[in-house]
Design a protein around this motif. Structure first.
Motif, PDB file in Angstrom:
ATOM      1  N   LEU A  29      17.920  75.127  40.687  1.00 54.51           N
ATOM      2  CA  LEU A  29      17.733  74.094  39.659  1.00 54.51           C
ATOM      3  C   LEU A  29      16.444  73.304  39.864  1.00 54.51           C
ATOM      4  O   LEU A  29      15.710  73.046  38.896  1.00 54.51           O
ATOM      5  CB  LEU A  29      18.926  73.127  39.659  1.00 54.51           C
ATOM      6  N   GLU A  30      16.169  72.921  41.102  1.00 53.45           N
ATOM      7  CA  GLU A  30      15.004  72.066  41.362  1.00 53.45           C
ATOM      8  C   GLU A  30      13.687  72.796  41.063  1.00 53.45           C
ATOM      9  O   GLU A  30      12.879  72.307  40.261  1.00 53.45           O
ATOM     10  CB  GLU A  30      15.054  71.556  42.799  1.00 53.45           C
ATOM     11  N   PRO A  31      13.403  73.966  41.652  1.00 52.20           N
ATOM     12  CA  PRO A  31      12.133  74.639  41.320  1.00 52.20           C
ATOM     13  C   PRO A  31      12.082  75.122  39.874  1.00 52.20           C
ATOM     14  O   PRO A  31      11.011  75.095  39.260  1.00 52.20           O
ATOM     15  CB  PRO A  31      12.082  75.810  42.308  1.00 52.20           C
ATOM     16  N   MET A  32      13.195  75.574  39.324  1.00 51.55           N
ATOM     17  CA  MET A  32      13.205  75.996  37.929  1.00 51.55           C
ATOM     18  C   MET A  32      12.915  74.822  37.005  1.00 51.55           C
ATOM     19  O   MET A  32      12.139  74.936  36.047  1.00 51.55           O
ATOM     20  CB  MET A  32      14.565  76.609  37.579  1.00 51.55           C
ATOM     21  N   THR A 236      21.331  70.176  45.034  1.00 51.21           N
ATOM     22  CA  THR A 236      20.246  69.297  44.589  1.00 51.21           C
ATOM     23  C   THR A 236      20.349  67.940  45.273  1.00 51.21           C
ATOM     24  O   THR A 236      19.330  67.324  45.628  1.00 51.21           O
ATOM     25  CB  THR A 236      20.290  69.133  43.059  1.00 51.21           C
ATOM     26  N   LEU A 237      21.576  67.435  45.489  1.00 50.15           N
ATOM     27  CA  LEU A 237      21.755  66.174  46.216  1.00 50.15           C
ATOM     28  C   LEU A 237      21.204  66.288  47.629  1.00 50.15           C
ATOM     29  O   LEU A 237      20.535  65.362  48.123  1.00 50.15           O
ATOM     30  CB  LEU A 237      23.241  65.805  46.256  1.00 50.15           C
ATOM     31  N   LEU A 238      21.456  67.413  48.306  1.00 51.20           N
ATOM     32  CA  LEU A 238      20.932  67.597  49.656  1.00 51.20           C
ATOM     33  C   LEU A 238      19.405  67.592  49.659  1.00 51.20           C
ATOM     34  O   LEU A 238      18.777  67.088  50.600  1.00 51.20           O
ATOM     35  CB  LEU A 238      21.448  68.911  50.250  1.00 51.20           C
ATOM     36  N   GLN A 239      18.803  68.139  48.615  1.00 54.09           N
ATOM     37  CA  GLN A 239      17.341  68.158  48.527  1.00 54.09           C
ATOM     38  C   GLN A 239      16.785  66.757  48.264  1.00 54.09           C
ATOM     39  O   GLN A 239      15.809  66.331  48.884  1.00 54.09           O
ATOM     40  CB  GLN A 239      16.896  69.113  47.411  1.00 54.09           C
ATOM     41  N   ARG A 240      17.415  66.026  47.352  1.00 50.43           N
ATOM     42  CA  ARG A 240      16.875  64.724  46.957  1.00 50.43           C
ATOM     43  C   ARG A 240      17.207  63.613  47.941  1.00 50.43           C
ATOM     44  O   ARG A 240      16.345  62.775  48.254  1.00 50.43           O
ATOM     45  CB  ARG A 240      17.405  64.344  45.574  1.00 50.43           C
ATOM     46  N   ALA A 299      34.264  61.733  48.774  1.00 49.34           N
ATOM     47  CA  ALA A 299      33.595  60.470  48.462  1.00 49.34           C
ATOM     48  C   ALA A 299      32.617  60.085  49.570  1.00 49.34           C
ATOM     49  O   ALA A 299      31.485  59.646  49.302  1.00 49.34           O
ATOM     50  CB  ALA A 299      34.641  59.365  48.266  1.00 49.34           C
ATOM     51  N   PHE A 300      33.023  60.262  50.822  1.00 50.27           N
ATOM     52  CA  PHE A 300      32.131  59.946  51.940  1.00 50.27           C
ATOM     53  C   PHE A 300      30.944  60.906  51.980  1.00 50.27           C
ATOM     54  O   PHE A 300      29.811  60.486  52.257  1.00 50.27           O
ATOM     55  CB  PHE A 300      32.903  60.013  53.256  1.00 50.27           C
ATOM     56  N   ALA A 301      31.171  62.192  51.690  1.00 47.74           N
ATOM     57  CA  ALA A 301      30.087  63.179  51.712  1.00 47.74           C
ATOM     58  C   ALA A 301      29.008  62.838  50.695  1.00 47.74           C
ATOM     59  O   ALA A 301      27.813  62.967  50.969  1.00 47.74           O
ATOM     60  CB  ALA A 301      30.647  64.577  51.437  1.00 47.74           C
ATOM     61  N   ILE A 302      29.426  62.404  49.523  1.00 45.72           N
ATOM     62  CA  ILE A 302      28.477  62.083  48.455  1.00 45.72           C
ATOM     63  C   ILE A 302      27.582  60.907  48.848  1.00 45.72           C
ATOM     64  O   ILE A 302      26.388  60.888  48.521  1.00 45.72           O
ATOM     65  CB  ILE A 302      29.240  61.774  47.151  1.00 45.72           C
ATOM     66  N   ALA A 303      28.152  59.931  49.567  1.00 47.12           N
ATOM     67  CA  ALA A 303      27.396  58.722  49.910  1.00 47.12           C
ATOM     68  C   ALA A 303      26.904  58.721  51.351  1.00 47.12           C
ATOM     69  O   ALA A 303      26.422  57.693  51.827  1.00 47.12           O
ATOM     70  CB  ALA A 303      28.279  57.497  49.664  1.00 47.12           C
ATOM     71  N   ALA A 304      27.003  59.845  52.056  1.00 46.75           N
ATOM     72  CA  ALA A 304      26.647  59.888  53.479  1.00 46.75           C
ATOM     73  C   ALA A 304      25.203  59.453  53.698  1.00 46.75           C
ATOM     74  O   ALA A 304      24.302  59.854  52.950  1.00 46.75           O
ATOM     75  CB  ALA A 304      26.855  61.297  54.017  1.00 46.75           C
ATOM     76  N   PRO A 305      24.961  58.648  54.750  1.00 47.83           N
ATOM     77  CA  PRO A 305      23.612  58.119  54.964  1.00 47.83           C
ATOM     78  C   PRO A 305      22.646  59.092  55.625  1.00 47.83           C
ATOM     79  O   PRO A 305      21.431  58.898  55.564  1.00 47.83           O
ATOM     80  CB  PRO A 305      23.865  56.903  55.869  1.00 47.83           C
ATOM     81  N   THR A 306      23.153  60.117  56.316  1.00 51.21           N
ATOM     82  CA  THR A 306      22.288  61.051  57.039  1.00 51.21           C
ATOM     83  C   THR A 306      22.671  62.484  56.703  1.00 51.21           C
ATOM     84  O   THR A 306      23.810  62.748  56.286  1.00 51.21           O
ATOM     85  CB  THR A 306      22.399  60.847  58.558  1.00 51.21           C
ATOM     86  N   PRO A 307      21.756  63.440  56.899  1.00 48.45           N
ATOM     87  CA  PRO A 307      22.104  64.845  56.635  1.00 48.45           C
ATOM     88  C   PRO A 307      23.292  65.331  57.465  1.00 48.45           C
ATOM     89  O   PRO A 307      24.164  66.034  56.958  1.00 48.45           O
ATOM     90  CB  PRO A 307      20.819  65.599  57.003  1.00 48.45           C
ATOM     91  N   LYS A 378      15.841  59.046  42.872  1.00 54.04           N
ATOM     92  CA  LYS A 378      16.513  60.251  42.379  1.00 54.04           C
ATOM     93  C   LYS A 378      17.719  60.634  43.245  1.00 54.04           C
ATOM     94  O   LYS A 378      18.752  61.074  42.726  1.00 54.04           O
ATOM     95  CB  LYS A 378      15.528  61.413  42.300  1.00 54.04           C
ATOM     96  N   GLY A 379      17.619  60.464  44.562  1.00 54.63           N
ATOM     97  CA  GLY A 379      18.746  60.754  45.430  1.00 54.63           C
ATOM     98  C   GLY A 379      19.890  59.787  45.229  1.00 54.63           C
ATOM     99  O   GLY A 379      21.064  60.177  45.111  1.00 54.63           O
ATOM    100  N   GLU A 380      19.580  58.494  45.171  1.00 58.95           N
ATOM    101  CA  GLU A 380      20.607  57.477  44.956  1.00 58.95           C
ATOM    102  C   GLU A 380      21.272  57.658  43.591  1.00 58.95           C
ATOM    103  O   GLU A 380      22.500  57.542  43.469  1.00 58.95           O
ATOM    104  CB  GLU A 380      19.972  56.087  45.041  1.00 58.95           C
ATOM    105  N   ALA A 381      20.480  57.973  42.579  1.00 62.13           N
ATOM    106  CA  ALA A 381      21.029  58.136  41.234  1.00 62.13           C
ATOM    107  C   ALA A 381      22.017  59.300  41.175  1.00 62.13           C
ATOM    108  O   ALA A 381      23.107  59.187  40.587  1.00 62.13           O
ATOM    109  CB  ALA A 381      19.897  58.365  40.234  1.00 62.13           C
TER     110      ALA A 381
END
Length: 416
Positions: A29-32, A236-240, A299-307, A378-381
Motif C-alpha cells: 500500500l505505501e509504495p503503491m 502500514t501502521l508498523l511503517q508509519r 488495543a495495546f498493540a495499536i497504541a504501543a509506544p515502541t516496535p 501519520k502514525g498517530e492518526a
C-alpha cells in the motif's frame, strides 16, 4: 493417502494461494500509494472494492454450487482471481487497481462458497473441526505469504512485481481442479436433510430460521470487521508509527501471522475435537472467550509506544484471534443440511463482508485522513483510526457465548 486426505491437502493448498493473493496488496500500500499519488482515503477503498465484488458474487456461486459440478466452478474462480492479481501489476492509476481487485473478489467468491462445502462432504461431523483446522491454517499462512512475498518483492523489484509473483501460480491449480471429482453431498451427515430440491428463497428462509447459523454469522461479521481493518492497515501502521521498511513490515507481520495462525488454529481445532464429546459447546466457549480476551491485547498493540512492544502485543492478540477459526466455521457448516450447505456458506460470506470488512478498511482510511487534516502525525492518526477494531472483537466473542450454544452432541440444532 485416502481420497479425503488428498482432497483436504489440495483444497488447503488452494486456500493458501487464495489468501496470499488477497493480502499481497496490503504489503505494498505505501509504495503503491506514493507512485500512484493515492491518499489514505483512496487506499482505504482497495480492500472494500474487493469485498463488494466478493460478497455479491458469493451467493451466485452458492446457488450454482448446490445444483452443479462444484470443482469446475472453483477452477473458473481460481483462474479469474489469478489473472486479475497479475493484472494489477499493469495498473496505471486508481481505477485500474479497483477493477483488478474487484475481479479478484469475484474469483475468490467461488472458492469461499464451495471449498468448505466440498470438504464437509468428505468427513463425518465429529471429524470436521480437525479437518477444518488444516483447511483454515491457510488463512494465516497464506496471508503471511501475501505480506512477506509482497514486501520482499516490492523492496527488491518494485510493488508491481509483487502482483506478478503472487498471481501466476494459481493457473496451475485451476487446471488441476478441473480434473477433480465432486464428492457425494451429505454422505457423511447425521443431520436430517429436508431441503433437497428446494428453491433458493426457501433455502435462505431456512438459514434465517436457524439460530446457530445466525449466531455464527453475526459473530463472524464483527470479527471480519475487526480483521479487515487490522489486516489491511497493520503493516502500514508498523511503517508509519515505528519506522519499519515495507519489506521489514511485511516479513514481521507475515511471520507473526504464520506462527500465531498455526498455533492458534491448531489449538482451537484440537481442543474442540477433544472436548466436544463431553462438552458439546466446547468450540463455542473456546472461540468466544479467546475473542473477548483478544480485544484489550489488540488495543495495546495499536497504541504501543515502541516496535518491540507492538510486535509482542500483536503476537499475543493474533494468537487468541486465530483460536476461533476452526470451531466457528465447522459449526456454521454442520448446523445446516447438506443440500443447502453451499448456499449457507455463500450467504454467510455475503453478510460477514457486507457488514464487516467491506466497511472497516475504508472507515479506517477516512478516519486517518481526518486526523491528519486535524494536525496529527501519520502514525498517530492511523493508530487512532484503528481503534474501531477493538469493540468489534469483544462483540464477536459475546455473541458466540450468548447465542451460539446448544448445537448438541448429535449434530441436531435446537429449535430456532
Amino acid at each position: 493417502m485416502n481420497t479425503a486426505v488428498n482432497l483436504l491437502a489440495f483444497l488447503t493448498g488452494i486456500n493458501l494461494l487464495n489468501y496470499m493473493d488477497r493480502y499481497v496488496i496490503a504489503a505494498v500500500l505505501e509504495p503503491m500509494g506514493r507512485e500512484l499519488s493515492l491518499s489514505d482515503a483512496e487506499l482505504g477503498w482497495v480492500q472494500p472494492v474487493f469485498i463488494y465484488a466478493y460478497m455479491v458474487a458469493a451467493p451466485v456461486f452458492g446457488a450454482l454450487a448446490d445444483r452443479f459440478h462444484r470443482p469446475r466452478l472453483v477452477a473458473a474462480g481460481i483462474a479469474l482471481w489469478s489473472i486479475a492479481t497479475a493484472g494489477a501489476a499493469f495498473a496505471g492509476g486508481f481505477a485500474g487497481i479497483l477493477v483488478t481487485r474487484a475481479l479478484v473478489g469475484v474469483g475468490e467468491a467461488a472458492y469461499a462458497s464451495l471449498g468448505p462445502a466440498i470438504l464437509s462432504d468428505c468427513y463425518p461431523e465429529r471429524e470436521r473441526a480437525r479437518s477444518f483446522t488444516w483447511f483454515y491454517l491457510a488463512i494465516p499462512v497464506g496471508s503471511a505469504l501475501g505480506y512477506a512475498v509482497g514486501g520482499v518483492a516490492a523492496q527488491a523489484w518494485g510493488w508491481r512485481a509483487a502482483f506478478l509473483v503472487a498471481g501466476f501460480p494459481g493457473l496451475i491449480l485451476a487446471w488441476r481442479m478441473t480434473r477433480t471429482a465432486d464428492p457425494p453431498r451429505g454422505a457423511m451427515d447425521t443431520l436430517e436433510d429436508r431441503m433437497a430440491g428446494s428453491s433458493f428463497p426457501a433455502r435462505v428462509r431456512n438459514l434465517f430460521s436457524n439460530r446457530i447459523w445466525l449466531a455464527c454469522t453475526m459473530s463472524y461479521t464483527a470479527y471480519t470487521f475487526a480483521m479487515g481493518a487490522l489486516s489491511t492497515w497493520a503493516p502500514t501502521l508498523l511503517q508509519r508509527a515505528h519506522g519499519a521498511s515495507p519489506g521489514r513490515a511485511g516479513i514481521v507481520f507475515g511471520g507473526l501471522a504464520v506462527v500465531t495462525g498455526i498455533a492458534g488454529t491448531f489449538a482451537g481445532g484440537i481442543l474442540t475435537s477433544r472436548l466436544q464429546g463431553r462438552f458439546p459447546d466446547a468450540g463455542v466457549w473456546i472461540s468466544g472467550l479467546t475473542l473477548i480476551g483478544a480485544a484489550p491485547v489488540v488495543a495495546f498493540a495499536i497504541a504501543a509506544p515502541t516496535p518491540g512492544t507492538a510486535y509482542a502485543a500483536f503476537f499475543f492478540g493474533m494468537l487468541l484471534l486465530f483460536c476461533n477459526t476452526s470451531p466457528v466455521n465447522a459449526l456454521a457448516v454442520s448446523c445446516v443440511p447438506a443440500s443447502i450447505r453451499a448456499t449457507g456458506v455463500a450467504v454467510n460470506v455475503f453478510l460477514i463482508h457486507l457488514l464487516g470488512d467491506a466497511l472497516s478498511p475504508e472507515w479506517v482510511g477516512h478516519r486517518s485522513a481526518r486526523f491528519i487534516a486535524e494536525g496529527a502525525g501519520k502514525g498517530e492518526a492511523l493508530s487512532k483510526a484503528l481503534w474501531i477494531a477493538v469493540p468489534a472483537l469483544a462483540a464477536s466473542g459475546i455473541i458466540l457465548v450468548v447465542l451460539a450454544r446448544g448445537f448438541g452432541a448429535r449434530g441436531a440444532p435446537p429449535d430456532a
